[in-house]
Design a protein around this motif. Sequence first.
Motif, PDB file in Angstrom:
ATOM      1  N   ALA A  14       0.809  -1.225   0.000  1.00  0.00           N
ATOM      2  CA  ALA A  14       0.000   0.000   0.000  1.00  0.00           C
ATOM      3  C   ALA A  14       0.841   1.273   0.000  1.00  0.00           C
ATOM      4  O   ALA A  14       0.551   2.205  -0.737  1.00  0.00           O
ATOM      5  N   LEU A  15       1.859   1.323   0.823  1.00  0.00           N
ATOM      6  CA  LEU A  15       2.696   2.523   0.905  1.00  0.00           C
ATOM      7  C   LEU A  15       4.146   2.196   0.543  1.00  0.00           C
ATOM      8  O   LEU A  15       5.083   2.821   1.035  1.00  0.00           O
ATOM      9  N   TYR A  16       4.318   1.237  -0.320  1.00  0.00           N
ATOM     10  CA  TYR A  16       5.641   0.789  -0.739  1.00  0.00           C
ATOM     11  C   TYR A  16       6.469   1.959  -1.252  1.00  0.00           C
ATOM     12  O   TYR A  16       6.030   2.754  -2.077  1.00  0.00           O
ATOM     13  N   GLY A  17       7.673   2.105  -0.719  1.00  0.00           N
ATOM     14  CA  GLY A  17       8.592   3.132  -1.185  1.00  0.00           C
ATOM     15  C   GLY A  17       8.236   4.543  -0.762  1.00  0.00           C
ATOM     16  O   GLY A  17       8.782   5.498  -1.305  1.00  0.00           O
ATOM     17  N   SER A  18       7.360   4.689   0.209  1.00  0.00           N
ATOM     18  CA  SER A  18       6.983   6.029   0.669  1.00  0.00           C
ATOM     19  C   SER A  18       8.154   6.705   1.366  1.00  0.00           C
ATOM     20  O   SER A  18       8.994   6.060   1.982  1.00  0.00           O
ATOM     21  N   ASP A  19       8.189   8.012   1.291  1.00  0.00           N
ATOM     22  CA  ASP A  19       9.245   8.781   1.946  1.00  0.00           C
ATOM     23  C   ASP A  19       8.625  10.028   2.567  1.00  0.00           C
ATOM     24  O   ASP A  19       7.941  10.783   1.888  1.00  0.00           O
ATOM     25  N   SER A  36       4.816  -6.414   3.207  1.00  0.00           N
ATOM     26  CA  SER A  36       5.274  -5.440   2.222  1.00  0.00           C
ATOM     27  C   SER A  36       4.556  -4.098   2.255  1.00  0.00           C
ATOM     28  O   SER A  36       4.814  -3.251   1.414  1.00  0.00           O
ATOM     29  N   ALA A  37       3.677  -3.882   3.202  1.00  0.00           N
ATOM     30  CA  ALA A  37       2.887  -2.640   3.208  1.00  0.00           C
ATOM     31  C   ALA A  37       3.766  -1.397   3.262  1.00  0.00           C
ATOM     32  O   ALA A  37       3.469  -0.393   2.639  1.00  0.00           O
ATOM     33  N   LEU A  38       4.865  -1.455   4.000  1.00  0.00           N
ATOM     34  CA  LEU A  38       5.766  -0.310   4.136  1.00  0.00           C
ATOM     35  C   LEU A  38       7.171  -0.631   3.645  1.00  0.00           C
ATOM     36  O   LEU A  38       8.121   0.105   3.956  1.00  0.00           O
ATOM     37  N   LYS A  39       7.314  -1.674   2.887  1.00  0.00           N
ATOM     38  CA  LYS A  39       8.623  -2.086   2.397  1.00  0.00           C
ATOM     39  C   LYS A  39       9.306  -0.972   1.603  1.00  0.00           C
ATOM     40  O   LYS A  39       8.659  -0.269   0.849  1.00  0.00           O
TER      41      LYS A  39
END
Length: 44
Positions: A14-19, A36-39
């Motif tokens: 859902a938020l993969y790669g967020s910064d 993997s939600a925040l991976k």
Amino acid sequence: MFTYRNETFDEERALYGSDGVKVISCRFDDPADGESALKESRNI
């Protein structure tokens, strides 16, 4: 910084790669979520 508050995410990564986000009182609620939600995210 973007803030996610009281939301439900039901997709994988859902938020993969967020910064630079805030996640407050949110749910990651789906069998496909796994770990993997925040991976690959940072500054959360």
